[in-house]
Design an enzyme around this catalytic site. Structure first.
Site, short mmCIF file in Angstrom:
data_model
loop_
_atom_site.label_atom_id
_atom_site.label_comp_id
_atom_site.label_asym_id
_atom_site.label_seq_id
_atom_site.Cartn_x
_atom_site.Cartn_y
_atom_site.Cartn_z
CD1 TRP A 160 -0.10 -1.46 3.16
CD2 TRP A 160 0.58 0.66 3.32
NE1 TRP A 160 0.68 -1.36 4.30
CE2 TRP A 160 1.10 -0.07 4.41
CE3 TRP A 160 0.88 2.02 3.21
CZ2 TRP A 160 1.90 0.53 5.39
CZ3 TRP A 160 1.67 2.62 4.18
CH2 TRP A 160 2.17 1.87 5.26
CE LYS A 184 -4.80 -8.97 -2.17
NZ LYS A 184 -4.53 -7.94 -1.16
N PRO A 185 -3.23 -6.09 -5.61
CG PRO A 185 -4.70 -4.34 -6.09
CD PRO A 185 -4.38 -5.76 -6.47
CB SER A 236 5.91 -8.01 6.62
OG SER A 236 5.19 -9.23 6.45
CD GLU A 257 11.96 -3.31 -2.22
OE1 GLU A 257 11.53 -2.33 -1.58
OE2 GLU A 257 12.23 -3.28 -3.43
CG LEU A 258 11.11 -9.72 2.15
CD1 LEU A 258 11.57 -11.01 2.80
CD2 LEU A 258 9.64 -9.79 1.76
CB CYS A 291 11.03 -0.83 1.68
SG CYS A 291 9.39 -1.59 1.66
CD GLU A 389 10.52 -1.66 7.79
OE1 GLU A 389 10.84 -1.08 6.74
OE2 GLU A 389 10.02 -2.82 7.79
#
Length: 526
Positions: A160, A184-185, A236, A257-258, A291, A389
């Protein structure tokens, strides 16, 4: 901190966008809320696993015809899309802001990023996807060629926080490479993805090649991964592990990408004013919901006080606001959940002895989820914000003694997504950067230099993910490589009647000849 007056929301045809979501049968709907005022923007179908499977079936049927199109025809679609993004950017910014509460300047960065990414891959697709000659087993006698074929249907699960960029930046190279994409957003930001799909279709992309499924991640995530030939996930670390496990069970490749807990190192010879100014941008852009944003700042003791004073001044200079204009710097957080997380991190730190030098307050006069840019010092390891984080407008400043201490502190923890090094001696800063365990490191910049270098790979190490986007690998990951080797003359097996000793001698001689030819080529053929 000054307040930007909120303008009247320019309503977009959200319900019309929702009509582009195809379901197997009637589904309940989920409401999408605007963080600016808490009002409902519109509703989208709450799809289920059957809808996901049906979307993949449609995409798979469309993909074979798309892959058969000449590459120049596929490129033409994205050249048109590039222009549509720039021509229609106002509506894109409106939708992204309405769904996230971000500032217009941050939304504008997304639109520009999409245009740049599209132009980059449209320009380079020919070279990245072309067949290439490779060295054969026996010089002259063996010819080897590597071909690139699309993997099939790529599943993308996007977050988001950057609903435009992260919905499309992986889809562009995947589609150009001849694949279909099912997107899938996040359930909070579906309209940004649907608006982008609309522009793609208007640019000539077949409708069934890029279906969007809307709904809740915990209900659709498994089927999204199960049906895919390649998976892209941004989110995440905990969910990324589940995605990787499911993809691995199906022997399907993925890129993830986390999370990140990104450090900035300010060395003793840094331009402190410039570092502080950029640190404010790197920490508080998109209200810290990025991120690759900076959350840990390690400053050499020789310039620590000077940096802290300058950084606090820069944080206080930022304007906090809501609305659809360019009159403020920092927007709101995206949800009550994000606000509660940020508040809990700051309150925990303050209760355990941290100093809040500026910020540290929610601002309901700006919006229901607005929170001031916050600078902390005296943060210790037992505080939540020291290791977890925050993903909000909060940065902690730590004092270090020398480069070795700074590097050691920067490498603490399991994450390794992005980092920043500041020094007037750029050669030394680059050497320091190589010692930091992160997928990207910026010298004299917080994050934009690496992110905007589209020709260079971008991604994380450790708990920050696997795989890379951008650059050549950002496109070839969506392909299967195939080697076609042609043997001139006899096959590479011992001919009948040739003694094994003679055949062994020939193989050894070929190995030595190949080594000499390789050395000769490396030496420039001299």
């Amino acid at each position: 901190m000054t307040l930007s007056t909120q303008t009247t929301v320019r309503r977009f045809e959200f319900d019309a966008l929702a009509d582009d979501v195809t379901t197997v049968s009637d589904r309940p709907t989920l409401a999408v809320e605007s963080p600016f005022d808490g009002e409902t923007l519109g509703t989208v179908p709450a799809c289920d696993a059957d809808d996901v499977r049906a979307a993949y079936e449609r995409a798979r049927e469309a993909q074979s015809e798309w892959a058969d199109r000449p590459l120049r025809d596929r490129v033409a679609v994205f050249e048109a899309f590039h222009d549509r993004v720039l021509d229609e950017q106002s509506s894109l910014l409106d939708v992204a802001q309405a769904e996230t509460g971000k500032s217009r300047v941050d939304a504008h960065e997304e639109a520009i990023d999409i245009a740049a990414t599209t132009r980059y891959y449209a320009n380079h697709a020919g070279s990245y996807l072309s067949s290439r000659r490779r060295g054969g087993a026996v010089p002259v006698a063996t010819r080897a060629t590597e071909h690139r074929h699309p993997v099939g249907v790529v599943g993308i699960i996007s977050p988001w926080n950057y609903p435009l960029t992260l919905a499309i930046s992986d889809a562009v190279p995947a589609l150009l490479a001849g694949n279909a994409v099912v997107l899938k957003p996040d359930e909070g930001t579906p309209f940004s993805a649907l608006r982008l799909r609309e522009l793609l279709v208007e640019s000539g992309l077949p409708e069934d090649l890029f279906p969007v499924v809307t709904g809740y991640g915990d209900e659709l995530g498994e089927s999204m991964v199960e049906e895919a030939d390649y998976v892209c996930f941004t989110g995440s670390t905990d969910v990324g592990r589940v995605v990787a496990e499911t993809a691995g069970r199906n022997l399907v490749d993925c890129s993830l990408e986390l999370g990140g807990k990104n450090p900035m190192l300010v060395l003793a010879d840094a331009d402190v004013e410039a570092a502080a100014r950029n640190a404010a941008n790197a920490s508080f852009s998109n209200a810290g919901q990025l991120c690759i944003s900076i959350e840990r700042i390690y400053v050499d003791g020789e310039v620590r006080d000077e940096f802290v004073d300058a950084f606090v001044k820069e944080a206080r200079r930022l304007t906090l606001g809501s609305g659809y204009d360019f009159d403020y710097d920092v927007g709101t957080l995206a949800s009550e959940r994000q606000l509660e997380k940020v508040e809990s991190h700051v309150e925990d730190a303050a209760e355990k002895g941290a100093s809040v030098l500026t910020g540290g307050r929610r601002r309901e006069d700006v919006g229901p989820y607005a929170y001031e840019p916050t600078v902390l010092t005296d943060v210790t390891p037992e505080m939540t914000c020291a290791t977890e984080e925050t993903f909000g407008p909060v940065a902690a400043v730590y004092e270090v003694s020398g480069i070795a201490d700074a590097v050691e502190r920067a490498n603490e923890g399991p994450h390794g997504l992005n980092a920043s090094v500041w020094s007037e001696d750029t050669a030394r800063a680059e050497q320091v950067a190589e010692r930091i365990e992160a997928g990207t490191v910026n010298v004299n910049d917080g994050y934009a230099a690496a992110w905007a270098s589209l020709d260079a790979p971008m991604g994380g190490v450790g708990d920050s993910g696997i795989g890379r986007r951008h650059g050549e690998v950002g496109m070839t990951r969506f392909t299967e490589s195939q080697t076609v080797a042609t043997q001139r003359g006899r096959p590479l097996t011992r001919p009948s009647g040739v003694p094994r000793g003679v055949w062994t001698f020939f193989l050894n001689a070929n190995a030595r000849l190949t080594d000499r030819l390789t050395a000769w080529r490396r030496g420039g053929g001299e």
